[in-house]
Design an enzyme around this catalytic site. Structure first.
Site, mmCIF file in Angstrom:
data_model
loop_
_atom_site.group_PDB
_atom_site.id
_atom_site.type_symbol
_atom_site.label_atom_id
_atom_site.label_comp_id
_atom_site.label_asym_id
_atom_site.label_seq_id
_atom_site.Cartn_x
_atom_site.Cartn_y
_atom_site.Cartn_z
ATOM 1 N N SER A 1 -2.207 2.947 -2.157
ATOM 2 C CA SER A 1 -1.554 1.659 -2.431
ATOM 3 C C SER A 1 -0.251 1.448 -1.688
ATOM 4 O O SER A 1 0.241 0.319 -1.616
ATOM 5 C CB SER A 1 -1.307 1.518 -3.940
ATOM 6 O OG SER A 1 -2.522 1.560 -4.655
ATOM 7 N N LYS B 1 7.870 -3.124 -7.150
ATOM 8 C CA LYS B 1 6.570 -3.404 -7.760
ATOM 9 C C LYS B 1 6.725 -3.450 -9.276
ATOM 10 O O LYS B 1 7.495 -2.667 -9.856
ATOM 11 C CB LYS B 1 5.615 -2.285 -7.328
ATOM 12 C CG LYS B 1 4.166 -2.421 -7.710
ATOM 13 C CD LYS B 1 3.401 -1.257 -7.073
ATOM 14 C CE LYS B 1 1.917 -1.268 -7.385
ATOM 15 N NZ LYS B 1 1.227 -0.128 -6.708
ATOM 16 N N SER C 1 -2.563 -1.413 -4.184
ATOM 17 C CA SER C 1 -2.184 -2.303 -5.266
ATOM 18 C C SER C 1 -0.786 -2.884 -5.091
ATOM 19 O O SER C 1 -0.401 -3.821 -5.788
ATOM 20 C CB SER C 1 -2.247 -1.541 -6.598
ATOM 21 O OG SER C 1 -1.336 -0.434 -6.602
#
Length: 570
Positions: free
Chosen positions: A141, A43, A117
């Site tokens: 997330s 990420k 996310s």
């Protein structure tokens, strides 16, 4: 994917739609490590040396000079890093649409949200572009995207994996999470990634539970369940409860209100100030570069005082104390079962109502990190409309490997294919670091048989039925007079002078065997029985003197047949 390009650093990259920027060339791991041959992505709030870390905010981007600690551990273990993935800006969101680089679609139906996310990380795993990926998890997330894309998401105990080199969202609650298509791989990555890092302010020296959950376990189910009108999700969760029962679980209703109240504190109290604090200097100077509704969420953190934060932290501790008994005592649960997400929204619907619908996706996630729990999200079913439904198993701090073992059994019981494809799951593998507890085999002949009055003395100690069989033909069975509940006595006699007697062989954790034996009243006791196949096992025997005047029932072949004869009036 504008804004993620590291061209200014002179590093060549190739942008790929809204979810991945590749490292060109890929960053190869050390040869011969435990993860050699595997590829991964991270990420884009996790540092990769020589590449920008933007947290999906181009104005915030900086070029990392070193790898994040967890990235370095994975490279040292032989994995190859292929790129960085899109996310909800500053890891603030659970839906995957809050990025200037575009919404990340769902891997199974592009009209629907991917979850966030860690949206890009989940997508590249679900579409088999990498073997595994790193996300982060503060409010869910690392779980919601797993549930919405039919993959596995491990949310470890806080501090188990170093967060050094990760842009904080709410640093005291942040965890680095792992996405994979199987629990086995996710657990293998966890074993490599974990480790105390004294340079991480929230790093901890943790000892993980090393025995699996009992074969007969208790799982909590919220007493109030909300699916926001999604009947398909509600039906899928009911199916999940039944499946977990089939794996040995007993459902227990738990009072969910305190957990929901703890979850609400994350955004509806002064705790949100930690999100503002994470990027305060940048946000104060460049708030106009932050997308809505992330901008409003961060800005709300400015309005609280230090005293407000103290009050919120005290309230959280009080709620933690209130729910702690569900993990303690004879009536405690071993694991909590919740839907990973209570429903599934289209991208269009999410963009039309971004705050309320995002909040709905977190109905069962926000409290987990705040209360210091571990969790694993695993696929559960594909709904009639083709959308995936997932469940999350939650346990106390340090239960990570236990959750992985149960999660793997559950995942394989679903019969689902891997991720967004049709590839079947590989055979389940032992979870490294998890040792099966020592057990004792004990043969029961009477009131402890399945369905009989004292069988609960076995099951409450985690004993499991191994097989039904018979003794060698060297035993006589008697009905003991005056026993409550009625009990038999088993006596060994000379070879060829007895009969084969039906028994059940149960396997009991050795830690509980002593307390079981202590319950056995005279004239009964435990000795060594010979079975029909020539093997020996611990089992119930009776003192010969107690059999004077007792009825010989050996011709019935076992206690169960004798009891049936009494009911028939014979």
């Amino acid at each position: 994917m504008a804004g993620l390009s590291p061209a200014a650093a002179g590093v060549p990259v190739r942008a790929e739609q809204a979810w991945l920027v590749r490292c060109e060339p890929p960053i190869a791991g050390a040869p011969g490590g435990p993860l050699s041959g595997l590829s991964f992505a991270v990420k884009d709030n996790i540092d990769v040396a020589g590449y920008p870390t933007s947290a999906a905010c181009p104005a915030f981007a900086y070029t990392a000079t070193t790898h994040a600690a967890v990235v370095q551990r994975l490279l040292d273990a032989g994995a190859t890093l292929v790129g960085k993935t899109n996310l909800d800006q500053f890891a603030c969101g659970l839906n995957g649409t809050r990025s200037p680089h575009g919404a990340v679609p769902n891997a199974l139906d592009a009209a629907y949200v991917s979850g966030g996310s860690s949206s890009g990380s989940a997508y590249v795993v679900a579409t088999e572009q990498v073997d595994f990926a790193l996300g982060t998890d503060t409010a869910g997330s690392g779980r919601v995207p797993a549930g919405l894309n039919n993959i596995v998401g491990v949310k470890p105990t806080k501090g188990l994996i170093s967060a050094r080199g990760v842009v904080p969202a709410a640093q005291s609650a942040d965890c680095v999470s792992i996405f994979a298509r199987t629990v086995d791989l996710a657990a293998r990555v966890l074993q490599v990634a974990q480790g105390h890092d004294a340079e991480d302010p929230y790093g901890r020296q943790l000892t993980l539970a090393s025995e699996p959950l009992p074969a007969s376990f208790r799982f909590g189910v919220p007493d109030v369940l909300e699916f926001f009108g999604d009947a398909a999700a509600e039906a899928a969760f009911a199916e999940a409860v039944v499946r977990l029962q089939a794996l040995g679980g007993t459902p227990v209703s738990i009072h969910y209100a305190p957990l929901a109240q703890a979850a609400a504190l994350l955004y509806e109290s002064a705790l949100v100030a930690e999100r503002y604090a994470a990027v305060r200097s940048f946000f104060d100077a460049h708030a106009d570069q932050v997308v809505e509704p992330v901008r409003s969420i961060l800005a709300s953190g400015r309005g609280y005082s230090a005293a407000d934060l103290c009050d919120a932290q005290t309230r959280l501790r009080a709620l933690g104390q209130q729910v702690a008994p569900m993990w303690q005592g004879a009536e405690a649960i071993d694991v909590l079962l919740v839907p990973t997400a209570p429903t599934h929204y289209t991208i269009a619907a999410m963009q039309a109502d971004p705050v309320v619908l995002n909040r709905n996706l977190g109905a069962y996630t926000n409290f987990v990190n705040l209360l210091d729990y571990a969790a694993i999200a695993v696929p559960s079913s594909l709904r009639a409309d083709g959308l995936p439904f997932g469940i999350t198993l939650i346990g106390p701090s340090g239960s990570d490997l236990q959750l992985a073992e149960l999660g793997q059994r559950y995942h394989h019981a679903t019969g689902l294919p891997q991720a967004a494809g049709s590839t079947p799951l590989p055979a389940p593998q032992p979870i490294a670091g998890l040792q099966a507890p020592a057990t004792v085999r004990v043969a029961v002949v009477g009131a402890h048989l399945s369905g009989m009055p004292l069988n609960g003395q076995l099951t409450e100690r985690g004993a499991t039925l191994e097989r039904a069989t018979e003794t060698a033909p060297d035993y006589q069975l008697y009905a003991l007079p005056g026993t409550v509940p009625p009990k038999p006595g088993l006596l060994r006699v000379a070879p060829g002078q007895g009969a084969r007697i039906a028994v059940e062989v149960w396997r009991m954790p050795a830690a509980h065997y002593g307390s079981f034996v202590a319950l056995i009243p005279q004239p009964l006791g435990i000795g060594t029985l010979s079975l029909a196949d020539g093997s020996s096992v611990q089992g119930f025997i009776c003192e010969p003197l107690a059999l004077a005047g007792a009825r010989d029932i050996s011709h019935f072949g076992g206690w169960r047949a004798y009891i049936a004869s009494l009911k028939a009036g014979n």
